[in-house]
Design an enzyme around this catalytic site. Structure first.
Site, PDB file in Angstrom:
ATOM      1  N   ARG A  40       0.855  -1.195   0.000  1.00  0.00           N
ATOM      2  CA  ARG A  40       0.000   0.000   0.000  1.00  0.00           C
ATOM      3  C   ARG A  40       0.881   1.232   0.000  1.00  0.00           C
ATOM      4  NH1 ARG A  40      -2.076   3.398   4.085  1.00  0.00           N
ATOM      5  NH2 ARG A  40      -4.146   4.279   3.630  1.00  0.00           N
ATOM      6  N   SER A 112     -13.157  -3.128   0.668  1.00  0.00           N
ATOM      7  CA  SER A 112     -13.339  -2.496   1.981  1.00  0.00           C
ATOM      8  C   SER A 112     -14.811  -2.286   2.288  1.00  0.00           C
ATOM      9  CB  SER A 112     -12.684  -1.103   2.002  1.00  0.00           C
ATOM     10  OG  SER A 112     -11.347  -1.173   1.689  1.00  0.00           O
ATOM     11  N   LYS A 141      -4.251   5.892   8.694  1.00  0.00           N
ATOM     12  CA  LYS A 141      -5.000   6.267   7.473  1.00  0.00           C
ATOM     13  C   LYS A 141      -5.701   7.587   7.769  1.00  0.00           C
ATOM     14  CE  LYS A 141      -9.002   4.758   4.691  1.00  0.00           C
ATOM     15  NZ  LYS A 141      -8.599   5.208   3.337  1.00  0.00           N
TER      16      LYS A 141
HETATM   17  C1  LIG Z   1      -7.541  -5.403   4.096  1.00  0.00           C
HETATM   18  C2  LIG Z   1      -7.846  -3.969   3.848  1.00  0.00           C
HETATM   19  N1  LIG Z   1      -9.011  -3.449   4.329  1.00  0.00           N
HETATM   20  C3  LIG Z   1      -9.291  -2.136   4.106  1.00  0.00           C
HETATM   21  C4  LIG Z   1      -8.405  -1.348   3.410  1.00  0.00           C
HETATM   22  C5  LIG Z   1      -8.719   0.108   3.141  1.00  0.00           C
HETATM   23  O1  LIG Z   1      -8.903   0.306   1.762  1.00  0.00           O
HETATM   24  P1  LIG Z   1      -9.468   1.720   1.261  1.00  0.00           P
HETATM   25  O2  LIG Z   1     -10.748   1.990   1.941  1.00  0.00           O
HETATM   26  O3  LIG Z   1      -9.485   1.708  -0.215  1.00  0.00           O
HETATM   27  O4  LIG Z   1      -8.392   2.765   1.789  1.00  0.00           O
HETATM   28  P2  LIG Z   1      -6.852   2.858   1.363  1.00  0.00           P
HETATM   29  O5  LIG Z   1      -6.154   1.680   2.026  1.00  0.00           O
HETATM   30  O6  LIG Z   1      -6.787   2.738  -0.129  1.00  0.00           O
HETATM   31  O7  LIG Z   1      -6.393   4.180   1.890  1.00  0.00           O
HETATM   32  C6  LIG Z   1      -7.231  -1.920   2.917  1.00  0.00           C
HETATM   33  N2  LIG Z   1      -6.344  -1.166   2.209  1.00  0.00           N
HETATM   34  N3  LIG Z   1      -6.955  -3.221   3.147  1.00  0.00           N
HETATM   35  C1  LIG Z   2      -5.373   0.988   5.549  1.00  0.00           C
HETATM   36  C2  LIG Z   2      -6.491   1.168   6.513  1.00  0.00           C
HETATM   37  N1  LIG Z   2      -7.792   0.987   6.149  1.00  0.00           N
HETATM   38  C3  LIG Z   2      -8.625   1.204   7.142  1.00  0.00           C
HETATM   39  C4  LIG Z   2     -10.100   1.097   7.011  1.00  0.00           C
HETATM   40  O1  LIG Z   2     -10.798   1.449   7.993  1.00  0.00           O
HETATM   41  O2  LIG Z   2     -10.544   0.661   5.927  1.00  0.00           O
HETATM   42  S1  LIG Z   2      -7.850   1.643   8.586  1.00  0.00           S
HETATM   43  C5  LIG Z   2      -6.328   1.524   7.827  1.00  0.00           C
HETATM   44  C6  LIG Z   2      -5.051   1.792   8.550  1.00  0.00           C
HETATM   45  C7  LIG Z   2      -4.662   0.644   9.431  1.00  0.00           C
HETATM   46  O3  LIG Z   2      -3.436   0.966  10.078  1.00  0.00           O
HETATM   47  P1  LIG Z   2      -3.133   0.542  11.594  1.00  0.00           P
HETATM   48  O4  LIG Z   2      -3.114  -0.989  11.606  1.00  0.00           O
HETATM   49  O5  LIG Z   2      -1.779   1.124  11.857  1.00  0.00           O
HETATM   50  O6  LIG Z   2      -4.225   1.102  12.445  1.00  0.00           O
END
Ligand SMILES: Cc1ncc(COP(=O)(O)OP(=O)(O)O)c(N)n1
Ligand SMILES: Cc1nc(C(=O)O)sc1CCOP(=O)(O)O
Ligand SMILES: [Mg+2]
Length: 213
Positions: A40, A112, A141
């Site tokens: 990512r 997601s 995020k």
């Molecule tokens: C396993 C997993 N779950 C949720 C996310 C979040 O994806 P998204 O809502 O497209 O946000 P970004 O990661 O693109 O900022 C994920 N990446 N992986």
């Molecule tokens: C990549 C991402 N997606 C989210 C969602 O809610 O879909 S939260 C998130 C960040 C996760 O990072 P951490 O494990 O450090 O909290």
């Protein structure tokens, strides 16, 4: 290994999520037993173009050596180009039906869901797994939605039946077990591993906390 089992400890990282060399952190996490990886590369300081593609290929090769699926976040073109095992798309990314048309048949397509409606919709659209969250507050995020909590996660599990489900957002060693008890097949983390002092032991501890007795 089935997709469900691969979700047990699903590490997500980009070069801007760690201070150390991302390839070193990923190899330590793989040695510690992560079961799926998502590249990512986004946000401040993220690589682009050929630098991003080169890192993706290097990370894919590491995952291949450990027989761990390598997925790409958002960037469908890159996922296809580097021969990834799949793609993860969110509500504001390319729709799943378009992704399915463009990607190889074997691709794992994760979607997601930030609420029950999105989860049911993603399930109906044929997602191979649903990434539900954020379960807890997260600073990783910047545009994360309101946390759904363990209750929201449990409600999603009730509504999607047996579809593979991974929880994401603010998940750490201390709360991983309760996330599994709430109905997730696995946990997805960034900082719990990428910001740890030792990615290998961090992955090992998360794996121990996600074993269902
Ligand atoms: C396993 C997993 N779950 C949720 C996310 C979040 O994806 P998204 O809502 O497209 O946000 P970004 O990661 O693109 O900022 C994920 N990446 N992986
Ligand atoms: C990549 C991402 N997606 C989210 C969602 O809610 O879909 S939260 C998130 C960040 C996760 O990072 P951490 O494990 O450090 O909290
Ligand atoms: Mg996305």
């Amino acid at each position: 290994m089935t997709i469900r089992h691969s979700l047990q400890v699903y590490f997500i990282m980009g070069s801007n999520n760690c201070i150390d060399n991302p390839l070193y952190v990923l190899e330590q996490a793989l040695a510690g037993g992560i079961t799926m990886f998502q590249f990512r590369e986004k946000g401040r300081g993220a690589k682009t173009g050929t630098d991003k593609q080169k890192l993706a290929l290097q990370m894919k090769e590491l995952c291949r050596r450990y027989h761990v699926p390598f997925l790409v976040n958002d960037d469908v073109d890159l996922a296809i180009k580097v021969g990834a095992d799949g793609i993860h798309v969110g509500q504001e990314d390319e729709p799943i039906d378009s992704v399915r048309r463009r990607c190889p048949e074997h691709f794992i397509v994760g979607v997601s869901a930030t609420n029950v409606h999105e989860a049911v919709e993603a399930d109906s659209a044929g997602a191979d797994y649903i990434g539900a969250g954020p379960v807890f507050a997260t600073a990783t995020k910047h545009d994360a939605k309101t946390p759904i909590g363990l209750e929201g996660l449990a409600e999603i599990r009730r509504l999607i039946g047996n579809t593979p489900l991974v929880a994401i957002g603010g998940i750490q060693e201390k709360n991983a077990a309760e996330v599994i008890k709430a109905g997730a097949d696995g946990i997805s983390v960034i900082s719990a591993i990428s910001a740890s002092e030792n990615a290998l032991t961090a992955a090992q501890q998360l794996k121990l906390r996600t074993i269902v007795n």
